[in-house]
Motif scaffolding. Structure first.
Motif, PDB file in Angstrom:
ATOM      1  N   VAL A   1       0.863  -1.171   0.000  1.00 52.54           N
ATOM      2  CA  VAL A   1       0.000   0.000   0.000  1.00 52.54           C
ATOM      3  C   VAL A   1       0.902   1.224   0.000  1.00 52.54           C
ATOM      4  O   VAL A   1       1.752   1.377   0.871  1.00 52.54           O
ATOM      5  CB  VAL A   1      -0.929   0.022   1.234  1.00 52.54           C
ATOM      6  CG1 VAL A   1      -1.794   1.267   1.224  1.00 52.54           C
ATOM      7  CG2 VAL A   1      -1.777  -1.233   1.291  1.00 52.54           C
ATOM      8  N   GLY A   2       0.741   2.092  -0.965  1.00 55.87           N
ATOM      9  CA  GLY A   2       1.607   3.258  -1.077  1.00 55.87           C
ATOM     10  C   GLY A   2       0.978   4.561  -0.645  1.00 55.87           C
ATOM     11  O   GLY A   2       1.592   5.332   0.075  1.00 55.87           O
ATOM     12  N   PRO A   3      -0.248   4.866  -1.073  1.00 53.98           N
ATOM     13  CA  PRO A   3      -0.837   6.159  -0.716  1.00 53.98           C
ATOM     14  C   PRO A   3      -0.996   6.321   0.802  1.00 53.98           C
ATOM     15  O   PRO A   3      -1.328   5.362   1.503  1.00 53.98           O
ATOM     16  CB  PRO A   3      -2.194   6.140  -1.415  1.00 53.98           C
ATOM     17  CG  PRO A   3      -2.056   5.135  -2.503  1.00 53.98           C
ATOM     18  CD  PRO A   3      -1.102   4.101  -1.981  1.00 53.98           C
ATOM     19  N   GLU A   4      -0.760   7.531   1.269  1.00 52.20           N
ATOM     20  CA  GLU A   4      -0.783   7.788   2.717  1.00 52.20           C
ATOM     21  C   GLU A   4      -2.192   7.784   3.309  1.00 52.20           C
ATOM     22  O   GLU A   4      -2.378   7.342   4.442  1.00 52.20           O
ATOM     23  CB  GLU A   4      -0.102   9.129   3.002  1.00 52.20           C
ATOM     24  CG  GLU A   4       1.363   9.119   2.632  1.00 52.20           C
ATOM     25  CD  GLU A   4       1.951  10.515   2.505  1.00 52.20           C
ATOM     26  OE1 GLU A   4       1.206  11.464   2.146  1.00 52.20           O
ATOM     27  OE2 GLU A   4       3.143  10.652   2.751  1.00 52.20           O
ATOM     28  N   ASP A   5      -3.174   8.289   2.585  1.00 53.20           N
ATOM     29  CA  ASP A   5      -4.529   8.370   3.143  1.00 53.20           C
ATOM     30  C   ASP A   5      -5.068   7.004   3.570  1.00 53.20           C
ATOM     31  O   ASP A   5      -5.558   6.861   4.698  1.00 53.20           O
ATOM     32  CB  ASP A   5      -5.495   9.049   2.164  1.00 53.20           C
ATOM     33  CG  ASP A   5      -5.281  10.553   2.085  1.00 53.20           C
ATOM     34  OD1 ASP A   5      -4.798  11.142   3.073  1.00 53.20           O
ATOM     35  OD2 ASP A   5      -5.591  11.139   1.031  1.00 53.20           O
TER      36      ASP A   5
END
Length: 170
Positions: A1-5
């Motif tokens: 998982v890359g996106p911070e949100d």
């Protein structure tokens, strides 16, 4: 998982809960990236080397008073996530103390980053790099260091972005 949100919301916790393996920090560990205040306080609590001076402000009058009492320049950072676009640096993006007070007041009042607070952080000058590691609770595997470019336009003269590019020796 890359996106911070999704990390901030605990997507890896939920995937684990239903038996789906993922690579990414749980919600608690993601705070290192998703909350500047959490990270600064953690480093202070455990006396971790490399800490920078920082100040928390939750009202514009205190912010204005502090900036009026010092000749130092700071990086103004919303506490939470802003997709790499919330940090503004005095002497780079903010030409005067008045601009810094105005921007800081806007961050506090509009809760930019999700919190009614602002971190003033010691302004650091130099090259920026990212060093990440994969960990599983036992093993630590470092990734190659990556040179990061955040500002738009030639010569890093524009506003901060979510990332204008990077390179690595590997």
């Amino acid at each position: 998982v890359g996106p911070e949100d999704p990390l901030a919301l605990g997507i890896c916790d939920e995937l684990e809960r239903v038996g789906i393996a993922s690579v990414g920090p749980n919600k608690s560990a993601a705070q290192l990236e998703t909350s500047k205040l959490f990270t600064r306080q953690l480093m202070e609590k455990y006396d971790i080397p490399g800490r920078v001076e920082f100040h928390l402000f939750q009202d514009k009058d205190s912010l204005a008073g502090f900036l009026g009492s010092t000749s130092e320049e700071f990086a103004l950072k919303p506490i939470g996530l802003t997709a790499g676009k919330g940090v503004k640096v005095m002497g780079v993006h903010l030409a005067s103390k008045a601009e810094a007070v105005n921007y800081g007041s806007e961050v506090i009042e509009k809760r930019i980053g999700g919190d009614a607070g602002l971190i003033l952080e010691e302004r650091l000058v130099g090259e920026e790099f990212t060093l990440q590691c994969f960990v599983d609770g036992i093993t630590v595997v470092p990734m190659p260091a990556v040179q990061d470019y955040k500002q738009a336009f030639e010569g890093n003269r524009g506003p901060n972005t979510g990332g204008m590019g990077s390179y690595s020796q590997e």
